[in-house]
Design a protein around this motif. Sequence first.
Motif, mmCIF file in Angstrom:
data_model
loop_
_atom_site.group_PDB
_atom_site.id
_atom_site.type_symbol
_atom_site.label_atom_id
_atom_site.label_comp_id
_atom_site.label_asym_id
_atom_site.label_seq_id
_atom_site.Cartn_x
_atom_site.Cartn_y
_atom_site.Cartn_z
ATOM 1 N N TRP A 116 0.988 -1.255 0.016
ATOM 2 C CA TRP A 116 0.006 0.004 -0.071
ATOM 3 C C TRP A 116 0.874 1.158 -0.033
ATOM 4 C CZ3 TRP A 116 -0.131 4.026 3.464
ATOM 5 C CH2 TRP A 116 -1.081 5.038 3.554
ATOM 6 N N VAL A 117 1.924 1.145 0.935
ATOM 7 C CA VAL A 117 2.716 2.362 0.823
ATOM 8 C C VAL A 117 3.374 2.543 -0.533
ATOM 9 C CG1 VAL A 117 5.154 3.092 1.777
ATOM 10 C CG2 VAL A 117 3.343 2.080 3.196
ATOM 11 N N ASP A 118 4.006 1.568 -1.300
ATOM 12 C CA ASP A 118 4.497 1.771 -2.346
ATOM 13 C C ASP A 118 3.398 2.261 -3.628
ATOM 14 O OD1 ASP A 118 6.981 1.219 -1.646
ATOM 15 O OD2 ASP A 118 7.118 -0.945 -2.103
ATOM 16 N N GLU A 119 2.502 1.755 -3.464
ATOM 17 C CA GLU A 119 1.290 1.912 -4.688
ATOM 18 C C GLU A 119 0.270 3.287 -4.409
ATOM 19 O OE1 GLU A 119 0.409 0.364 -7.663
ATOM 20 O OE2 GLU A 119 2.323 -0.280 -6.984
ATOM 21 N N SER A 120 0.325 3.650 -3.122
ATOM 22 C CA SER A 120 -0.553 5.036 -2.920
ATOM 23 C C SER A 120 -0.020 5.927 -2.235
ATOM 24 C CB SER A 120 -1.925 4.274 -1.934
ATOM 25 O OG SER A 120 -2.791 5.269 -1.612
ATOM 26 N N TYR A 121 0.897 5.623 -1.115
ATOM 27 C CA TYR A 121 1.572 6.767 -0.477
ATOM 28 C C TYR A 121 2.738 7.371 -1.295
ATOM 29 C CZ TYR A 121 2.829 9.558 3.861
ATOM 30 O OH TYR A 121 3.039 10.365 4.664
ATOM 31 N N VAL A 122 3.683 6.653 -1.373
ATOM 32 C CA VAL A 122 5.002 7.063 -2.052
ATOM 33 C C VAL A 122 4.601 8.122 -3.538
ATOM 34 C CG1 VAL A 122 7.131 6.526 -3.199
ATOM 35 C CG2 VAL A 122 6.643 5.388 -1.065
ATOM 36 N N PRO A 123 3.933 7.755 -4.296
ATOM 37 C CA PRO A 123 3.744 8.524 -5.471
ATOM 38 C C PRO A 123 3.257 9.932 -5.124
ATOM 39 C CG PRO A 123 2.866 6.221 -6.006
ATOM 40 C CD PRO A 123 3.277 6.386 -4.471
ATOM 41 N N ARG A 124 2.354 9.994 -4.290
ATOM 42 C CA ARG A 124 1.876 11.193 -3.725
ATOM 43 C C ARG A 124 2.815 11.841 -2.788
ATOM 44 N NH1 ARG A 124 -2.222 10.868 -0.744
ATOM 45 N NH2 ARG A 124 -2.142 8.851 -0.323
ATOM 46 N N GLU A 251 11.135 9.256 -11.443
ATOM 47 C CA GLU A 251 10.811 7.755 -11.810
ATOM 48 C C GLU A 251 10.898 6.853 -10.517
ATOM 49 O OE1 GLU A 251 12.488 4.022 -14.254
ATOM 50 O OE2 GLU A 251 12.763 6.207 -15.139
ATOM 51 N N THR A 252 11.742 7.261 -9.730
ATOM 52 C CA THR A 252 11.965 6.360 -8.448
ATOM 53 C C THR A 252 10.498 6.608 -7.612
ATOM 54 O OG1 THR A 252 12.825 8.243 -7.201
ATOM 55 C CG2 THR A 252 14.288 6.910 -8.368
ATOM 56 N N HIS A 253 9.490 7.495 -7.702
ATOM 57 C CA HIS A 253 8.472 7.599 -7.097
ATOM 58 C C HIS A 253 7.241 6.823 -7.685
ATOM 59 C CE1 HIS A 253 10.428 11.144 -4.934
ATOM 60 N NE2 HIS A 253 10.878 10.045 -4.372
ATOM 61 N N TYR A 254 7.504 6.186 -8.923
ATOM 62 C CA TYR A 254 6.452 5.717 -9.624
ATOM 63 C C TYR A 254 5.770 4.519 -8.909
ATOM 64 C CZ TYR A 254 7.364 8.008 -14.113
ATOM 65 O OH TYR A 254 7.561 8.958 -14.979
ATOM 66 N N SER A 255 4.670 4.104 -8.997
ATOM 67 C CA SER A 255 3.744 2.771 -8.402
ATOM 68 C C SER A 255 4.045 1.897 -9.458
ATOM 69 C CB SER A 255 2.320 3.193 -8.023
ATOM 70 O OG SER A 255 1.637 3.566 -9.081
ATOM 71 N N VAL A 256 3.621 0.833 -9.326
ATOM 72 C CA VAL A 256 3.586 -0.121 -10.206
ATOM 73 C C VAL A 256 2.512 0.119 -11.533
ATOM 74 C CG1 VAL A 256 3.122 -2.683 -10.718
ATOM 75 C CG2 VAL A 256 4.384 -2.161 -8.652
ATOM 76 N N LEU A 257 1.410 0.671 -10.976
ATOM 77 C CA LEU A 257 0.552 1.092 -12.132
ATOM 78 C C LEU A 257 0.949 2.263 -12.767
ATOM 79 C CD1 LEU A 257 -3.057 0.686 -9.984
ATOM 80 C CD2 LEU A 257 -1.954 -0.940 -11.854
ATOM 81 N N ASP A 258 1.640 3.068 -12.120
ATOM 82 C CA ASP A 258 2.336 4.226 -12.995
ATOM 83 C C ASP A 258 3.200 3.684 -13.984
ATOM 84 O OD1 ASP A 258 0.959 5.978 -11.592
ATOM 85 O OD2 ASP A 258 2.667 6.490 -10.014
#
Length: 365
Positions: A116-124, A251-258
């Motif tokens: 959840w952190v990688d997919e939702s929190y980190v990108p924002r 790019e280091t802040h991309y999620s998998v979906l990104d």
Amino acid sequence: MRILFRYVFREFCVPLFYCMVGFCSIYVLFELFGSFSRILDAKPPLGVVVAYFAGYVAPYFMYIAPACLMLATLYTMWSFCRHSELIAMRASGIGFFAIVRPLLVAAALMACFVAWVDESYVPRKASWASAFRAARFKSEDVASAVNVVYHHAESERTWHVGKAVNADMTELVDVSVAEDYPNGVRKRTIKAPKAEFLDGQWWLHRPTILHFDPQGAEAPSPTPKHDAMELLPFPSFTESPRDFALQNRDETHYSVLDRIRFLKTHPAMTGDARRRMVYNVWSQTLAPLACLVITLFAIPAGIATGRQSVFKGILCALGMFFAFYGVSIGCMSLAYVGWFPVVPAAFLPHVAFLAVGAWMFWRQR
């Protein structure tokens, strides 16, 4: 069994909490040493400072969580062996898996939280934290996206954006859009002082539209009344604000979906760049599994600290931990240069060390 589960789970969560606080504090302190004076000068609200450090630490959480799980597992199993609790549990007829099940459940929950952190929190939040630090911790100076250039390869359309009004890039100012024919000749040029993404499509305010024929000569508009409207929708513009945000995000802040979205919108990307992006998709998808893999081989290593030698168990766990990430880095490097297939390179460390951990776990039982 419920009493046993709660007891083991509680005994495990206490050192896990202390390890999490300790590791996160180390990251915060290192950052604070370099930023303390600028924070004092800017005097941002306490809540903003807390949000900044949370965003700063978030990208490293996928490494902090497995390390904390390993240390907490080592301590918990050492404590059970040291006080003969493990022997008492086994003597009461309780299976080994039932004893360590709370640890595996906690590792699975931590893996979900890491995902959840990688997919939702980190990108924002991580992107905002980087911009906030660049603005010297002054919220009013956090830079909006400026001079954004985005090329949509499928439609041969290039956007030039002067500035994004908001962070999600649904409102743009000073917009220029150039469309080309398949042979590269200019087809249409659209300029507008403002563009908004409303109801799933782009709307341009007071657009100025120039049309060109296949030879590149200016041609009259086929729909002059339509082009003269004050607010004009463009349903053919399939670009989303998310695409513009990805173009402007580290790019280091991309999620998998990104990353998947970026691959779809950049079909012309080939070679090392595409291999790197594809590898990162699989690697980031599998990253939360490290919580389970490391916990699995930390359990028998922790038992060894209580039964045989503290140093033997700790060295075994640390060796496996660093070997896991060493193999991961090696596979990543080989995949980036094309010496090893991308997907197997992402799976190999997790599959190999999961097998080793399962073997160690099975022997211990």
